[in-house]
Design an enzyme around this catalytic site. Structure first.
Site, PDB file in Angstrom:
ATOM      1  CD  GLU A 111      78.453 -30.683  24.485  1.00 22.73           C
ATOM      2  OE1 GLU A 111      77.966 -31.157  25.518  1.00 22.73           O
ATOM      3  OE2 GLU A 111      77.843 -29.903  23.733  1.00 22.73           O
ATOM      4  CB  CYS A 124      72.209 -27.895  22.031  1.00 24.27           C
ATOM      5  SG  CYS A 124      73.541 -27.330  23.076  1.00 24.27           S
ATOM      6  CB  THR A 166      77.957 -29.691  17.856  1.00 24.33           C
ATOM      7  OG1 THR A 166      77.868 -30.073  19.222  1.00 24.33           O
ATOM      8  CG2 THR A 166      76.942 -30.463  17.045  1.00 24.33           C
ATOM      9  NE  ARG A 199      73.565 -19.581  24.549  1.00 22.20           N
ATOM     10  CZ  ARG A 199      74.672 -20.300  24.641  1.00 22.20           C
ATOM     11  NH1 ARG A 199      75.514 -20.358  23.633  1.00 22.20           N
ATOM     12  NH2 ARG A 199      74.944 -20.966  25.755  1.00 22.20           N
ATOM     13  CB  ALA A 239      53.209 -31.122  26.366  1.00 19.35           C
TER      14      ALA A 239
HETATM   15  C1  UGA Z   1      70.851 -30.634  25.141  1.00 15.77           C
HETATM   16  C2  UGA Z   1      70.963 -32.147  25.342  1.00 15.77           C
HETATM   17  O1  UGA Z   1      70.006 -32.586  26.309  1.00 15.77           O
HETATM   18  C3  UGA Z   1      72.377 -32.532  25.797  1.00 15.77           C
HETATM   19  O2  UGA Z   1      72.495 -33.953  25.870  1.00 15.77           O
HETATM   20  C4  UGA Z   1      73.380 -32.001  24.764  1.00 15.77           C
HETATM   21  O3  UGA Z   1      74.721 -32.279  25.138  1.00 15.77           O
HETATM   22  C5  UGA Z   1      73.218 -30.500  24.665  1.00 15.77           C
HETATM   23  O4  UGA Z   1      71.874 -30.195  24.236  1.00 15.77           O
HETATM   24  C6  UGA Z   1      74.234 -30.004  23.658  1.00 15.77           C
HETATM   25  O5  UGA Z   1      74.145 -30.389  22.481  1.00 15.77           O
HETATM   26  O6  UGA Z   1      75.201 -29.337  24.062  1.00 15.77           O
HETATM   27  P1  UGA Z   1      70.464 -28.551  26.778  1.00 15.77           P
HETATM   28  O7  UGA Z   1      70.475 -27.676  25.567  1.00 15.77           O
HETATM   29  O8  UGA Z   1      71.231 -28.139  27.973  1.00 15.77           O
HETATM   30  O9  UGA Z   1      71.000 -30.027  26.407  1.00 15.77           O
HETATM   31  O10 UGA Z   1      68.936 -28.655  27.205  1.00 15.77           O
HETATM   32  P2  UGA Z   1      67.859 -29.783  27.530  1.00 15.77           P
HETATM   33  O11 UGA Z   1      67.808 -30.029  28.965  1.00 15.77           O
HETATM   34  O12 UGA Z   1      68.036 -30.944  26.635  1.00 15.77           O
HETATM   35  O13 UGA Z   1      66.513 -29.000  27.118  1.00 15.77           O
HETATM   36  C7  UGA Z   1      66.376 -28.427  25.806  1.00 15.77           C
HETATM   37  C8  UGA Z   1      65.029 -27.793  25.636  1.00 15.77           C
HETATM   38  O14 UGA Z   1      64.005 -28.768  25.551  1.00 15.77           O
HETATM   39  C9  UGA Z   1      64.601 -26.850  26.775  1.00 15.77           C
HETATM   40  O15 UGA Z   1      64.023 -25.693  26.215  1.00 15.77           O
HETATM   41  C10 UGA Z   1      63.564 -27.657  27.552  1.00 15.77           C
HETATM   42  O16 UGA Z   1      62.633 -26.869  28.218  1.00 15.77           O
HETATM   43  C11 UGA Z   1      62.930 -28.437  26.422  1.00 15.77           C
HETATM   44  N1  UGA Z   1      62.267 -29.678  26.880  1.00 15.77           N
HETATM   45  C12 UGA Z   1      62.996 -30.683  27.408  1.00 15.77           C
HETATM   46  C13 UGA Z   1      60.885 -29.814  26.728  1.00 15.77           C
HETATM   47  O17 UGA Z   1      60.199 -28.911  26.229  1.00 15.77           O
HETATM   48  N2  UGA Z   1      60.293 -30.989  27.130  1.00 15.77           N
HETATM   49  C14 UGA Z   1      60.999 -32.014  27.657  1.00 15.77           C
HETATM   50  O18 UGA Z   1      60.388 -33.048  27.991  1.00 15.77           O
HETATM   51  C15 UGA Z   1      62.388 -31.859  27.803  1.00 15.77           C
END
Ligand code: UGA
Length: 448
Positions: free
Chosen positions: A151, A263, A121, A330, A255
């Site tokens: 990605e 990321c 990124t 992280r 929430a």
């Molecule tokens: C995120 C993106 O979803 C991917 O599409 C992207 O490719 C990736 O970053 C990246 O840039 O490599 P990721 O970091 O694996 O993926 O995690 P997510 O599943 O998106 O969750 C991120 C955070 O948001 C977590 O702490 C999760 O608990 C939080 N979250 C997610 C919430 O607090 N509420 C939600 O409704 C959804």
């Protein structure tokens, strides 16, 4: 095709293994010798669903190889992916050192037309700068193109996301490079995956904009949750009512204690920085970042309020990974909350189904790591659920209540809203979630 992937961290290893899964012959280059030796044996340094069998299959079929150094062995590759880390600098900008280092190291080994693909990124304009970094280090005139192919893999679901993406974004002004990329992704094209063929700059910005939008969606719902607490409204009902509108969509409206991971926090900060470098502001993203920081503080305040002061209290903290299904700490909100609880003089009894090893590395003897959630709640003054692991949903709350320290009405702080308030109160707990201002009991015709 013969492909090389520079960097076998999380993104690089998933990319290498999945490309080998497409039938390409992939060489993964990783500078850490211990990691290379482990990878050669099929041992993966982090947990990722479905990745281990894919790596094992690639090794067995000799479609996947691992090397320590960029050298002659990458010379025959038609495509070289750069998938190295771009951590945050102090000012929030992405640190591109490793990207340019990889570009410079690749250059002397280019022997024929090669497509170099940026998977990392990176800020707008980086493809051009990588092109220049290669140019400076070429030992003879070789044609090459630099493509931006960000990605969108979710940790924990990365293999699935690679093989079944919502879309693939490829940024290049070169039709020759486009043809090569069509060969790389022939399988996905045949499957009917939507492809966006665009400029490198647009591809680079799409990545940041997508992550910043999702992060903003989370900060938005967290703000509404805070309002729900004040206005005696239930956030889950509000999120459902919003999310059923197809233009809004129900995902990323949960929430909680704020977003974490490798990321969203890094990419939102980087986008703020990128905008400023163009003399612009992305105020909505700046605010999303701020809200995310505040949200962790709000959670600590909630815990303090519920326990009547943190000093000397024993808190059971369930869930330390930044989300369920991963062993990654992280920028996990749970870690930030733990640090603040410790600083306020609380004692922590912590459990996580996968991340305990990493928790020990980060906290050492400062916290008590427990092998199961019941050990963590034993004689605790409060129970805090910080990560929404599905196993916590199945906790035997009657047993939990007996094990806790608090006499008749122990407190359960459900920072991920995994329980309904009514069921928890039914076991004789005091309950606080996030944005669960509505204290009423379910009635006919009313949502919980
Ligand atoms: C995120 C993106 O979803 C991917 O599409 C992207 O490719 C990736 O970053 C990246 O840039 O490599 P990721 O970091 O694996 O993926 O995690 P997510 O599943 O998106 O969750 C991120 C955070 O948001 C977590 O702490 C999760 O608990 C939080 N979250 C997610 C919430 O607090 N509420 C939600 O409704 C959804």
């Amino acid at each position: 095709m013969k492909i090389a992937v520079i960097g076998c961290g999380y993104v690089g290893l998933v990319t290498a293994a999945c490309l080998a899964g497409f039938g390409h012959t992939v060489t993964g280059v990783e500078k850490d010798p211990a990691k290379v030796n482990a990878l050669k044996e099929g041992s993966i340094p982090f947990y990722e669903e479905d990745l281990a069998p894919l790596v094992a299959g690639g090794l067995r079929k000799r479609k996947l190889l691992f090397l320590e150094k960029i050298d002659e062995s990458i010379a025959g590759a038609e495509v070289i992916f750069i998938a190295v880390g771009t951590p945050s600098l102090r000012n929030g900008a992405a640190d591109l050192q490793q990207v340019f280092k990889a570009a410079g190291e690749i250059a002397p080994y280019l022997k024929k037309y090669t497509v170099i693909v940026n998977k990392s990124t990176v800020p707008v304009g980086t493809a051009k700068r990588v092109w220049e970094a290669i140019k400076e280090n070429l030992t003879r005139e070789i044609p090459y193109d630099v493509v931006s192919n960000p990605e969108f893999l979710r940790e924990g679901k990365a293999v699935n996301d690679f093989f079944q993406p919502d879309r693939v974004v490829v940024g290049t002004g070169s039709t020759r490079a486009q043809q090569v990329m069509k060969k790389v992704y022939a399988r996905l094209i045949a499957d009917g995956t939507p492809f966006i063929w665009t400029t490198p700059e647009a591809a680079e910005l799409i990545k940041y904009a997508a992550n910043a939008f999702l992060a903003t969606k989370i900060s938005f719902i967290n703000e509404i949750a805070n309002l729900c607490e004040a206005a005696s409204v239930d956030i889950d009902t509000v999120a459902r009512g919003m999310g059923l509108d197809k233009r809004i969509g129900g995902e990323f409206l949960r929430a909680g204690p704020g977003y974490g991971g490798s990321c969203f926090p890094k990419d939102t900060r980087a986008l703020v920085h990128i905008a400023r470098s163009y003399g612009q502001r992305v105020l909505i993203v700046e605010t999303a970042v701020k809200i995310n920081e505040q949200q962790k503080g709000r959670m600590v305040k909630k815990i303090r309020g519920a326990t009547g002061g943190l000093k000397g209290k024993t808190i059971a903290l369930l869930g330390m990974a930044f989300k369920p299904g991963v062993d990654d700490l992280r920028e996990s909100p749970a870690v930030a909350i733990a640090e603040r609880l410790l600083a306020a003089g609380a004692r922590l009894q912590v459990h996580d189904p996968m991340a305990l090893g990493r928790v020990k590395e980060v906290f050492g003897a400062r916290i008590n790591c427990c092998q199961d959630p019941y050990a963590a709640v034993t004689r605790a003054d409060a129970l805090v659920i910080a990560t929404d692991w599905p196993e916590y949903r199945k906790l035997d709350l009657a047993r939990v209540k007996k094990l806790m320290n608090t006499g008749d009405t122990p407190v359960l702080l459900d920072l991920r809203n995994i329980f309904t308030p009514q069921e928890v109160r039914g076991y004789g707990f005091r309950y606080q979630g996030v944005g669960r201002g509505w204290k009423g009991e379910p009635e006919n015709g009313l949502e919980k």
